[in-house]
Write a protein that holds these residues in place. Structure first.
Motif, mmCIF file in Angstrom:
data_model
loop_
_atom_site.group_PDB
_atom_site.id
_atom_site.type_symbol
_atom_site.label_atom_id
_atom_site.label_comp_id
_atom_site.label_asym_id
_atom_site.label_seq_id
_atom_site.Cartn_x
_atom_site.Cartn_y
_atom_site.Cartn_z
ATOM 1 N N GLU A 77 30.683 10.146 5.229
ATOM 2 C CA GLU A 77 30.366 8.971 4.414
ATOM 3 C C GLU A 77 30.398 7.702 5.252
ATOM 4 O OE1 GLU A 77 33.066 8.926 1.198
ATOM 5 O OE2 GLU A 77 32.185 10.649 0.150
ATOM 6 N N SER A 79 29.921 7.474 8.421
ATOM 7 C CA SER A 79 28.775 7.479 9.332
ATOM 8 C C SER A 79 27.505 7.018 8.612
ATOM 9 C CB SER A 79 28.593 8.880 9.902
ATOM 10 O OG SER A 79 27.451 8.925 10.743
ATOM 11 N N GLY A 80 27.296 7.486 7.349
ATOM 12 C CA GLY A 80 26.122 7.057 6.598
ATOM 13 C C GLY A 80 26.132 5.573 6.299
ATOM 14 N N ARG A 81 27.287 5.091 5.878
ATOM 15 C CA ARG A 81 27.384 3.652 5.586
ATOM 16 C C ARG A 81 27.206 2.824 6.851
ATOM 17 N NH1 ARG A 81 32.459 3.423 1.276
ATOM 18 N NH2 ARG A 81 31.478 4.724 -0.343
ATOM 19 N N ASP A 83 25.447 3.605 9.394
ATOM 20 C CA ASP A 83 24.020 3.596 9.720
ATOM 21 C C ASP A 83 23.270 2.572 8.870
ATOM 22 O OD1 ASP A 83 24.486 5.559 11.560
ATOM 23 O OD2 ASP A 83 23.872 7.217 10.234
ATOM 24 N N ASN A 84 23.626 2.491 7.574
ATOM 25 C CA ASN A 84 22.988 1.497 6.711
ATOM 26 C C ASN A 84 23.292 0.080 7.176
ATOM 27 O OD1 ASN A 84 21.964 3.537 5.111
ATOM 28 N ND2 ASN A 84 23.699 3.504 3.687
ATOM 29 N N VAL A 85 24.547 -0.145 7.584
ATOM 30 C CA VAL A 85 24.932 -1.480 8.065
ATOM 31 C C VAL A 85 24.162 -1.835 9.327
ATOM 32 C CG1 VAL A 85 26.832 -2.830 9.016
ATOM 33 C CG2 VAL A 85 27.203 -1.433 6.985
ATOM 34 N N GLN A 87 21.284 -0.673 10.224
ATOM 35 C CA GLN A 87 19.888 -0.894 9.857
ATOM 36 C C GLN A 87 19.699 -2.291 9.260
ATOM 37 O OE1 GLN A 87 18.353 2.021 7.173
ATOM 38 N NE2 GLN A 87 16.272 1.156 7.140
ATOM 39 N N ALA A 88 20.646 -2.702 8.391
ATOM 40 C CA ALA A 88 20.565 -4.047 7.801
ATOM 41 C C ALA A 88 20.697 -5.119 8.882
ATOM 42 C CB ALA A 88 21.662 -4.214 6.752
ATOM 43 N N GLU A 91 17.400 -5.335 10.706
ATOM 44 C CA GLU A 91 16.402 -6.065 9.914
ATOM 45 C C GLU A 91 16.681 -7.560 9.921
ATOM 46 O OE1 GLU A 91 16.410 -4.346 6.073
ATOM 47 O OE2 GLU A 91 15.447 -2.468 6.690
#
Length: 303
Positions: A77, A79-81, A83-85, A87-88, A91
């Motif tokens: 979990e 690691s997924g979060r 990755d989202n951070v 990515q944000a 961007e």
């Protein structure tokens, strides 16, 4: 007795040579103790060994596996979060880069606009001055084109009949008490201004145009000398015909001219709309009502 004494003496001799001695346990007790110690050591080695494994049915084994599963789940979990951070953040960095590029482009354009604006401002000021000069010249030309005109105000509607020029040519010498036999009045045109009004409305102004400026000037001076001119007991007034813009400018100084009359100062209007007054044998000219009002205020304070 001899055997007892011998045993006693041997015991005393051991105490003397080696100090107090403890009675040795029997063989069976020693073996049990040593076997228990070996089992404890073996259990400790088994539990503390790095590569030791437990049975799947062991509660401790199940507990450890549950904990490891939760840890792996939390890691997944996180690691997924993460990755989202990331990515944000990527961007946001991309948008920041785009904004920086746009800001640089806007600064370049703004600098160019400011440079152009500086020249345009100078050009606008020049054109504004030129436009004002042309407006003043146009008003002056329009006023000069009306120098042969007179405006007759408050003449009742229909009094001039079908031929306004013939009526004015015969009526003006009579009402102004002037002799024009040698040089009778000659009007080029005479007409009412504007559309026809209701019966209760004030009569429209009559505009008359003379063929000779000298005749127009003579009629104007005669009207000023007589002061009060009547047509069938109704007072009429004569005014010079000027351009519309000049008329508006003259209307702005009406209040000032009324004050000048109260002060007894001689004044007049120079076409198109310049106020002229004489004070203490000095002539003053004013193009705006504010300038004239300021001068009148100073005169009143001097008194």
């Amino acid at each position: 007795m001899a055997s007892k004494d011998k045993t006693k003496s041997s015991t005393q001799s051991k105490l003397t040579d080696f100090g107090p001695q403890v009675t040795e346990p029997n063989a069976s007790t020693s073996k049990e103790a040593s076997s228990a110690k070996e089992r404890a050591d073996t259990h400790a080695e088994t539990s503390e060994a790095p590569g030791a494994t437990s049975s799947p049915t062991d509660p401790m084994y199940l507990f450890k596996e549950e904990i490891l599963g939760e840890i792996r789940k939390m890691g997944s979990e996180f690691s997924g979060r993460f990755d989202n951070v990331m990515q944000a953040i990527a961007e946001a960095q991309k948008k920041m880069t785009e904004c920086t590029e746009r800001m640089d482009d806007a600064e370049i354009r703004l600098s160019a606009v400011e440079d152009n604006n500086s020249g345009l401002k100078t050009e606008v000021e020049r054109l504004g001055k030129r436009n004002k000069q042309l407006e003043e010249k146009m008003v002056d030309l329009e006023t000069r084109s009306r120098l042969n005109n007179l405006r007759l105000v408050n003449l009742p509607e229909g009094a001039e009949g079908p031929d306004a020029c013939a009526f004015l040519e015969s009526w003006l010498p009579e009402v102004l008490d002037t002799t024009l036999n040698r040089n009778p009045l000659a009007l080029e045109r005479g007409h009412r201004v504007g559309p026809k009004r209701d019966a209760d409305a004030p009569p429209r102004t009559v505009v008359m145009r003379f063929l000779d400026y000298r005749q127009k000037d003579m009629v104007s001076r005669a009207a000023r000398m007589k002061k009060e001119i009547l047509y069938k007991n109704q007072r009429v007034r004569f005014y010079n015909d000027v351009a519309t813009e000049a008329h508006k400018q003259r209307k702005q100084v009406d209040t000032v001219r009324q004050q000048l009359r109260q002060l007894g100062l001689r004044h007049g209007i120079i076409p198109p709309a310049t106020l002229v007054l004489t004070h203490r044998e000095t002539t003053h000219r004013f193009t705006t009502a504010a300038e004239a009002q300021s001068f009148i205020t100073r005169i009143q304070q001097d008194k």
